[in-house]
Design an enzyme around this catalytic site. Structure first.
Site, PDB file in Angstrom:
ATOM      1  N   CYS A  38      38.520  37.596  46.680  1.00 60.61           N
ATOM      2  CA  CYS A  38      39.647  37.701  47.612  1.00 60.61           C
ATOM      3  C   CYS A  38      40.738  38.911  46.927  1.00 60.61           C
ATOM      4  O   CYS A  38      40.531  38.685  45.713  1.00 60.61           O
ATOM      5  CB  CYS A  38      40.416  36.368  47.841  1.00 60.61           C
ATOM      6  SG  CYS A  38      41.903  36.739  48.671  1.00 60.61           S
ATOM      7  N   SER A  40      43.608  38.523  46.549  1.00 62.27           N
ATOM      8  CA  SER A  40      44.793  38.220  45.787  1.00 62.27           C
ATOM      9  C   SER A  40      44.766  38.057  44.180  1.00 62.27           C
ATOM     10  O   SER A  40      45.497  38.306  43.425  1.00 62.27           O
ATOM     11  CB  SER A  40      45.160  36.670  46.307  1.00 62.27           C
ATOM     12  OG  SER A  40      45.524  36.755  47.812  1.00 62.27           O
ATOM     13  N   HIS A  43      45.116  41.474  42.663  1.00 59.93           N
ATOM     14  CA  HIS A  43      46.735  41.609  42.434  1.00 59.93           C
ATOM     15  C   HIS A  43      46.909  41.264  40.882  1.00 59.93           C
ATOM     16  O   HIS A  43      47.507  41.676  40.246  1.00 59.93           O
ATOM     17  CB  HIS A  43      47.476  40.762  43.379  1.00 59.93           C
ATOM     18  CG  HIS A  43      47.500  41.398  44.624  1.00 59.93           C
ATOM     19  ND1 HIS A  43      47.093  43.061  45.155  1.00 59.93           N
ATOM     20  CD2 HIS A  43      47.531  40.826  45.917  1.00 59.93           C
ATOM     21  CE1 HIS A  43      47.180  43.066  46.346  1.00 59.93           C
ATOM     22  NE2 HIS A  43      47.520  42.085  46.963  1.00 59.93           N
ATOM     23  N   HIS A  59      40.448  31.367  43.821  1.00 62.69           N
ATOM     24  CA  HIS A  59      41.340  30.348  44.420  1.00 62.69           C
ATOM     25  C   HIS A  59      40.713  30.162  45.843  1.00 62.69           C
ATOM     26  O   HIS A  59      41.272  29.095  46.436  1.00 62.69           O
ATOM     27  CB  HIS A  59      42.800  30.854  44.712  1.00 62.69           C
ATOM     28  CG  HIS A  59      42.692  32.318  45.499  1.00 62.69           C
ATOM     29  ND1 HIS A  59      42.201  33.232  44.797  1.00 62.69           N
ATOM     30  CD2 HIS A  59      43.068  32.333  46.773  1.00 62.69           C
ATOM     31  CE1 HIS A  59      42.226  34.288  45.918  1.00 62.69           C
ATOM     32  NE2 HIS A  59      42.860  33.603  47.102  1.00 62.69           N
ATOM     33  N   CYS A 164      40.809  29.910  51.685  1.00 65.00           N
ATOM     34  CA  CYS A 164      41.685  30.845  51.588  1.00 65.00           C
ATOM     35  C   CYS A 164      41.804  31.698  52.893  1.00 65.00           C
ATOM     36  O   CYS A 164      42.619  31.367  54.031  1.00 65.00           O
ATOM     37  CB  CYS A 164      41.592  31.873  50.607  1.00 65.00           C
ATOM     38  SG  CYS A 164      43.022  33.105  50.507  1.00 65.00           S
TER      39      CYS A 164
HETATM   40 ZN   LIG Z   1      42.915  34.440  48.881  1.00 66.09          ZN
END
Ligand SMILES: [Zn+2]
Ligand SMILES: [Zn+2]
Length: 364
Positions: A38, A40, A43, A59, A164
């Site tokens: 993902c 995220s 980041h 996650h 997610c």
């Molecule tokens: Zn995610």
């Protein structure tokens, strides 16, 4: 056990042996079976979001329970579970009012488990598990409320995505916007989460779903998930194009699913009078977006933040499981690449260059 560790931003993750202590009271020891790649996590790797290092990212995960700590009753060894990166305490004002995705205790203990300590370490160096999950590893110890029981035989890669991108995207359409049949929708950014906003909007009966992105290949892919129109934001003004496609009005609902000031403003200016702007993407920590308050008032627009699909993970993820099983949402088609944990740095290179759908780590 083996894990991918983030030591420094803008450096490759390091695959290393890590010690994992047994689960304490209210905790569950899980063997990871699938982990989604993902944006995220990226980041944190780039330093656009902050996490205490060393850290184990990941996650969007699912796995099989190996062992449980004292007092755990909702899962047992052998059960398959989705991992929620917002496990909840069940007692804070947010949990008690049905907004478990905003749990105070989870926020107050970010970087550790609920008791403020960690099970992950190399010698005496403790390691942060992202979102109390940290599934870029062979195993994890997570809170019991972060485990959502799966039906027997449910595929773990699909389950990981429910952890997610599916819940965040479908949930944004279903639980935050509560899209009404026949309405018009524009989705800015059609990566893993954006595609799920699109299929959520389709499921709720939106009449027009406009996918906006700068990559033509992503726009074509979005059509498979229910986008009725596409706007290539790399050529021309996407706001003007969304208005053109909605009889000059703007869309009833616009979703920002990329995470930048520019896309937030584009989503804002593309919504009609009285419409809703739902911000789903996580922008860099320093980002701001200058919205003119006059148009906000005169056009009665609503701007809403949406975290984790505004879902209650323990109740709404089983709904996603049911929607998948009944064929109403497509998760199989989202999974376009599979990797081993050893290939994780390549997986994150691919997200920047050839991201279509979702990559999933399936070998650990
Ligand atoms: Zn995610
Ligand atoms: Zn709580």
């Amino acid at each position: 056990m083996k894990a991918a560790i983030l030591y420094e931003t803008n450096q490759p993750l390091v695959i290393e042996e890590v010690e994992l202590d047994p689960p304490k009271k209210g905790e569950v020891h899980v063997k990871i079976g699938a982990a989604g790649v993902c944006r995220s996590d990226l980041h944190f790797m780039h330093g656009d979001a902050i996490i205490q290092t060393p850290a184990i990212l990941g996650h969007e995960g699912a796995g099989t329970v190996l062992d449980v700590g004292e007092g755990v009753t909702s899962v047992k060894p052998g059960d398959d579970v989705i991992l929620s990166f917002v496990p909840n305490c069940g007692r804070c004002p947010y949990c008690l009012t049905g907004r478990a995705n905003l749990c105070d205790l989870h926020g107050a203990t970010s970087g550790t488990l609920f008791d403020g300590t960690n099970r992950l370490h190399i010698g005496d160096q403790y390691i942060t598990p992202m979102g109390k999950v940290g599934c870029f590893a062979q195993e994890a110890v997570v809170p019991e409320t972060g485990c959502i029981l799966l039906p027997k035989g449910f595929p773990l890669p699909q389950a990981a995505l429910i952890g997610c991108s599916v819940t965040t995207g479908v949930g944004a359409a279903m639980y935050n916007a509560e899209i009404t049949p026949g309405s018009t929708v524009a989705v800015f950014g059609v990566g893993g989460v954006g595609l799920n906003v699109i299929q959520g909007a389709r499921l709720l009966g939106a009449s027009k779903i406009i996918a906006v992105d700068i990559h033509q290949s992503k726009l074509e892919f979005a059509s498979k998930f229910g986008a009725t129109n596409t706007v290539d934001a790399s050529s021309g003004d996407p706001v003007a194009k969304v208005k053109e496609l909605t009889d000059g009005l703007g869309a009833d609902y616009t979703f920002e699913v990329f995470g930048s000031s520019e896309t937030v403003l584009n989503a804002y200016h593309s919504v009609k009078k009285g419409g809703q702007v739902i911000i789903v993407g996580i922008a860099p920590v320093t980002a701001t977006a200058a919205i003119d308050p006059v148009s906000l008032v005169r056009f009665e627009r609503t701007v809403k933040g949406c975290y984790y699909g505004s879902a209650r993970p323990n109740i709404d993820m089983p709904t996603m499981v049911t929607l998948y099983k009944s064929g109403q949402i497509d998760i199989d088609g989202l999974i376009t690449r599979e990797y081993s944990l050893d290939e994780i740095n390549q997986a994150y290179k691919d997200i920047d260059t050839t991201e279509i759908g979702r990559g999933v780590i399936t070998k650990f």
